[in-house]
Scaffold this active site. Structure first.
Site, mmCIF file in Angstrom:
data_model
loop_
_atom_site.group_PDB
_atom_site.id
_atom_site.type_symbol
_atom_site.label_atom_id
_atom_site.label_comp_id
_atom_site.label_asym_id
_atom_site.label_seq_id
_atom_site.Cartn_x
_atom_site.Cartn_y
_atom_site.Cartn_z
ATOM 1 N N GLU A 164 0.833 -1.199 0.000
ATOM 2 C CA GLU A 164 0.000 0.000 0.000
ATOM 3 C C GLU A 164 0.868 1.250 0.000
ATOM 4 O OE1 GLU A 164 -3.571 1.991 2.724
ATOM 5 O OE2 GLU A 164 -2.060 0.700 3.664
ATOM 6 N N CYS A 224 -5.314 -2.811 3.037
ATOM 7 C CA CYS A 224 -4.978 -2.637 4.446
ATOM 8 C C CYS A 224 -6.194 -2.726 5.374
ATOM 9 C CB CYS A 224 -4.239 -1.308 4.625
ATOM 10 S SG CYS A 224 -3.363 -1.162 6.210
ATOM 11 N N LYS A 266 -9.885 2.154 -1.918
ATOM 12 C CA LYS A 266 -9.949 1.754 -0.526
ATOM 13 C C LYS A 266 -11.331 2.132 0.012
ATOM 14 C CE LYS A 266 -7.199 1.789 3.726
ATOM 15 N NZ LYS A 266 -5.950 2.256 4.350
#
Length: 512
Positions: A268, A377, A343
């Protein structure tokens, strides 16, 4: 800055069967590849498509044919050991093709000299290998040229030359390539191709054995579907330019290619390394400056995926779209096409320092290794996303992450391993290490990247295919088997996907 049109960066490359309308491009290609040799006639190519169309392949790149290969099926035992090219191909017409034969025989491979270094030959060889497996033939046999032999013909016999190439003391563009692709030398045939002056008319008869061959039947059963993954644990350190960043990235993609990987996975926001030479101390402004490299980043990874023939999870990157900043992970397929995953869940830290906005769509992406999902993440810590991805067919969930302490890292790791168990899916985490002392809010990194499996007898003992040592720059390479996954979902010790109480609960996504 408006949303970037990814289609303007895509460079579509794929292997397909040859069609009649390709003939003129193939004639032109042959003249470029073999200017001093007699080219195909139209009647040859027409005969190939009439008799064995599935054995004729080409590589198309942005609408242009840059490589091709031809083959037929024979019973090799029926031919003299010292056969010539004309013998084996019926003078190029392949009318001796035997659909019930036991050997696929390759009779030509061409790669446009302008596109060498893009693994075009390897793509064609892999297409032949896939065909051999589907047809359940014993092996692939080729009569390979040795085009550099004319330089050594006064010092070395053909056998001595082949030994020197095999021992890597001499480089031959054809023989070296064939050895690297798993072919072994059977013998050397003289007068194989009369107009091949560079090889002094010699050819190496070579063979690749199909280990999946089933001798009792012509039917082919899939016993395994291995997918090789290289995870890059990337070191964040000061650099001076985008070119320096590009060199580091290409190094790791090359490593993945050398290991024969299907996927290379970056962490990331590892592109935040570019901020080390951006002269801006205010984090929110630095991020917008970083987003100006988006087009360079996309172009770089698209080229690398095609050049090295590997699907790349390009970590994630901060992108400005319609005056908002998003954290986006890109999938760069090796056929030149691109996908992206926003995300979904933004951490408090990302909101506070950078003003990152959340995405609102969960993508499931088709690849040549089945369906995958990408969860950046924090997203892996929300189990609904993984359950939805698996319900839509995902077999692997890739998790690029960036955490600054061990507690944050363990949240990602434990959740990735939990998702693997509860969804009977493979999960892959790739994180950053090192530090960027000159970049605000990117001070330290903590990671131990890895590849995880469900927990059952046919998988790795601890549910870990492989993992990096913590906090050093390195890679981990591992294989996951999609066929084992399929079987275990149906008949494993536990079957979480089948045993859910759908009469009591279910997950629904709004707008999807």
């Amino acid at each position: 800055m408006s949303e970037i049109d990814l289609s303007s960066f895509e460079k579509k490359i794929f292997v397909r069967n040859i069609k009649c309308e390709d003939f003129e491009q193939i004639f032109t290609l042959q003249k470029r590849c073999f200017p001093n040799m007699e080219p195909w006639k139209k009647e040859h190519l027409e005969s190939h498509l009439d008799i064995f169309p599935e054995g004729q392949f080409c590589v198309e790149y942005d609408g242009k044919i840059i490589g091709s290969c031809s083959s037929l099926v024979i019973n090799f035992d029926e031919y003299d050991a010292q056969h010539t090219w004309d013998d084996i191909t019926d003078e190029g017409y392949i009318t001796n093709h035997n659909p019930e034969g036991y050997n696929l025989y390759g009779i030509e491979v061409m790669v446009d000299p302008s596109f060498q270094g893009m693994k075009i030959g390897k793509r064609l060889y892999e297409a032949r290998k896939d065909l051999a497996r589907r047809m359940n033939v014993k092996s692939i046999i080729i009569g390979g040229r040795i085009p550099n032999y004319h330089k050594y013909k006064h010092q070395l016999t053909p056998r001595e030359y082949v030994e020197e190439v095999t021992n890597k003391n001499i480089f031959d563009p054809v023989l070296t390539f064939q050895i690297m692709n798993g072919f072994t030398v059977m013998r050397i045939n003289p007068r194989y191709l009369p107009d091949d002056k560079a090889s002094v008319q010699y050819a190496t008869l070579m063979e690749w054995n199909n280990v999946d061959y089933l001798p009792q039947t012509k039917r082919h059963f899939k016993t395994a579907f291995p997918v090789r993954i290289t995870v890059i644990q990337y070191m964040m350190k000061r650099i001076e330019s985008f070119d320096e960043f590009a060199k580091q990235v290409e190094y790791y993609v090359d490593v993945a290619y050398d290991f024969g990987s299907d996927f290379a996975v970056f962490p990331e926001i590892f592109t935040a390394q570019l901020m080390s030479f951006i002269d801006e101390k205010i984090p929110s402004k630095a991020i917008r400056n970083l987003s100006e490299f988006t087009e360079d980043y996309i172009a770089l990874f698209t080229d690398l995926a095609v050049k090295y023939n590997v699907n790349i999870i390009g970590g994630s990157h901060f992108v400005e779209e319609n005056d908002h900043i998003y954290n986006i992970a890109y999938l760069f397929r090796r056929d030149g096409t691109i996908e992206k995953q926003y995300k979904i869940h933004v951490t408090p830290n990302e909101r506070k320092w950078w003003g990152i906005q959340p995405g609102d769509h969960v993508g499931i992406f088709e690849t040549d290794c089945g369906k995958i999902a990408i969860q950046i993440c924090y997203d892996i810590q929300f189990p609904e996303l993984s359950r939805y991805a698996v319900d839509q067919g995902a077999n692997i969930i890739f998790v690029p992450f960036c955490t600054d302490d061990r507690q944050g890292y363990l949240r990602v790791r434990y959740c990735a391993q939990a998702r693997a168990v509860e969804n009977q899916v493979y999960t892959v985490i790739a994180g950053t290490v090192g530090n960027l002392t000159q970049v605000e809010n990117m001070d330290i990194q903590y990671a131990q990247s890895g590849i995880f499996t469900p927990s059952d007898f046919e998988f790795a003992r601890d549910g870990i295919v492989g993992e990096c040592n913590p906090n050093i720059e390195t890679v981990v390479v591992g294989d996951v088997d999609l066929e084992i996954l399929r079987r275990q979902r149906k008949s494993g010790t536990v079957r979480q996907l089948r045993d859910r109480r759908r009469d009591l609960f279910e997950i629904k996504y709004r707008g999807q």
